[in-house]
Design a protein around this motif. Structure first.
Motif, PDB file in Angstrom:
ATOM      1  N   ALA A 277       2.682  -0.414  -6.446  1.00  0.00           N
ATOM      2  CA  ALA A 277       1.771  -0.697  -5.338  1.00  0.00           C
ATOM      3  C   ALA A 277       0.605  -1.573  -5.786  1.00  0.00           C
ATOM      4  CB  ALA A 277       1.229   0.612  -4.762  1.00  0.00           C
ATOM      5  N   ASP A 278       0.074  -2.336  -4.850  1.00  0.00           N
ATOM      6  CA  ASP A 278      -1.182  -3.035  -5.092  1.00  0.00           C
ATOM      7  C   ASP A 278      -2.353  -2.066  -4.930  1.00  0.00           C
ATOM      8  OD1 ASP A 278      -0.085  -5.714  -5.403  1.00  0.00           O
ATOM      9  OD2 ASP A 278       0.342  -5.625  -3.256  1.00  0.00           O
TER      10      ASP A 278
ATOM     11  N   LEU B 176       0.840  -1.197   0.000  1.00  0.00           N
ATOM     12  CA  LEU B 176       0.000   0.000   0.000  1.00  0.00           C
ATOM     13  C   LEU B 176       0.875   1.247   0.000  1.00  0.00           C
ATOM     14  CD1 LEU B 176      -2.728   1.568   0.453  1.00  0.00           C
ATOM     15  CD2 LEU B 176      -2.331   1.257   2.908  1.00  0.00           C
ATOM     16  N   VAL B 177       0.602   2.166  -0.913  1.00  0.00           N
ATOM     17  CA  VAL B 177       1.249   3.477  -0.889  1.00  0.00           C
ATOM     18  C   VAL B 177       0.244   4.501  -0.402  1.00  0.00           C
ATOM     19  CG1 VAL B 177       2.228   5.342  -2.279  1.00  0.00           C
ATOM     20  CG2 VAL B 177       2.953   2.994  -2.684  1.00  0.00           C
ATOM     21  N   ILE B 178       0.638   5.259   0.622  1.00  0.00           N
ATOM     22  CA  ILE B 178      -0.168   6.384   1.115  1.00  0.00           C
ATOM     23  C   ILE B 178       0.433   7.654   0.543  1.00  0.00           C
ATOM     24  CG2 ILE B 178      -1.002   7.642   3.123  1.00  0.00           C
ATOM     25  CD1 ILE B 178      -0.774   5.109   4.753  1.00  0.00           C
TER      26      ILE B 178
ATOM     27  N   ARG C  87       9.167  -4.086  -3.186  1.00  0.00           N
ATOM     28  CA  ARG C  87       8.259  -5.017  -3.849  1.00  0.00           C
ATOM     29  C   ARG C  87       8.565  -6.456  -3.420  1.00  0.00           C
ATOM     30  NH1 ARG C  87       3.226  -4.859  -5.589  1.00  0.00           N
ATOM     31  NH2 ARG C  87       2.843  -6.005  -7.493  1.00  0.00           N
ATOM     32  N   SER C  88       9.838  -6.763  -3.307  1.00  0.00           N
ATOM     33  CA  SER C  88      10.253  -8.100  -2.902  1.00  0.00           C
ATOM     34  C   SER C  88       9.796  -8.405  -1.482  1.00  0.00           C
ATOM     35  CB  SER C  88      11.773  -8.233  -3.004  1.00  0.00           C
ATOM     36  OG  SER C  88      12.204  -9.479  -2.535  1.00  0.00           O
ATOM     37  N   MET C  89       9.826  -7.400  -0.598  1.00  0.00           N
ATOM     38  CA  MET C  89       9.397  -7.597   0.782  1.00  0.00           C
ATOM     39  C   MET C  89       7.951  -8.056   0.839  1.00  0.00           C
ATOM     40  SD  MET C  89      10.986  -4.574   3.139  1.00  0.00           S
ATOM     41  CE  MET C  89      10.323  -5.261   4.649  1.00  0.00           C
ATOM     42  N   SER C  90       7.084  -7.424   0.041  1.00  0.00           N
ATOM     43  CA  SER C  90       5.665  -7.741   0.117  1.00  0.00           C
ATOM     44  C   SER C  90       5.330  -9.044  -0.587  1.00  0.00           C
ATOM     45  CB  SER C  90       4.819  -6.594  -0.460  1.00  0.00           C
ATOM     46  OG  SER C  90       4.998  -6.483  -1.848  1.00  0.00           O
TER      47      SER C  90
END
Length: 237
Positions: free
Chosen positions: A199-200, A30-32, A176-179
């Motif tokens: 982001a998703d 998620l990007v805020i 991205r790899s973390m998520s």
């Protein structure tokens, strides 16, 4: 899974965050984003427990954590990287990574985390995390410490600030790899279009409220060029 239910935060009758609700499923990025001063960082600090909401509830993996402090939330697997990270005199970079991981990390593992944030590992491994490091270097090291932790939720507050373009590209892929690779949900506060493209979901916060929330493909096209130059979304080339 993270759930915010009607979360509000006010200071001296000034409403900073007003009635925010959303759900972030496991393994999501998620990007805020939103205009400066809109409440993005405050929202992340509420999730971490640095600030306490004046209304609403915060649920993490089915547990109500609204009244828990920072240490208790960290033990549950929530991590947060500050805009301006602290320095630790007398603690080496390798020592800090091992501390974050919870046990002594072998040299090759430390090197991998540092490489992922654009640092030449052998130059930094045994350096102290003190005033001899630049602000950008300390910021990247803090990001590496979150990557070394076993987290269920990792939050980063404008991690691209003060970081060169080459390192920024590496960071984007690391987030991205973390998520996707570690079943870690990631919340990242940013104005960078390149980050939002990965982001998703994108959550836009303005004036302490949710302006819009949805998938990247739903939200991103509406954002480009929306704000004036002082709070424009950055386009990295």
């Amino acid at each position: 899974m993270l759930e915010l239910k009607n979360v509000s935060f006010s200071v001296e009758d000034a409403e900073i965050i007003e009635d925010i609700s959303f759900t972030l499923e496991d393994n999501r990025f998620l990007v805020i984003t939103g205009p400066n001063g809109g409440g993005k960082s405050t929202l992340a600090r509420l999730i971490m427990g640095i600030e306490k909401p004046t209304g609403g509830r915060i649920i993490f993996n089915g547990q109500d954590i609204t009244g828990l402090g920072i240490t208790e939330r960290a033990r549950l697997g929530i991590g947060y990287a500050f805009q301006n990270p602290p320095r630790f005199k007398g603690l080496t970079v390798r020592g800090l990574l091992s501390l974050a991981h919870g046990s002594d990390l072998p040299e090759d593992a430390c090197c991998e985390y540092l490489t992922n944030v654009g640092l030449c590992s052998m130059e930094y491994l045994n350096r102290d995390v003190d005033s001899s490091l630049s602000g950008g270097e300390v910021k990247r090291i803090e990001i590496a410490t979150l990557m070394a932790k076993n987290l269920g939720l990792a939050m980063f507050d404008e991690p691209e600030a003060g970081i060169d373009l080459w390192s920024f590209k590496m960071l984007v892929e690391s987030f991205r790899s973390m998520s996707k690779g570690r079943h870690t949900s990631v919340i990242l506060i940013s104005h960078q279009e390149r980050i939002m493209e990965l982001a998703d979901e994108v959550l836009v916060v303005a004036n302490g409220k949710i302006r819009s929330y949805g998938t990247r493909d739903e939200i991103l096209p509406k954002l480009m060029g929306e704000f004036d130059e002082d709070c424009a979304y950055a386009h990295s080339s």
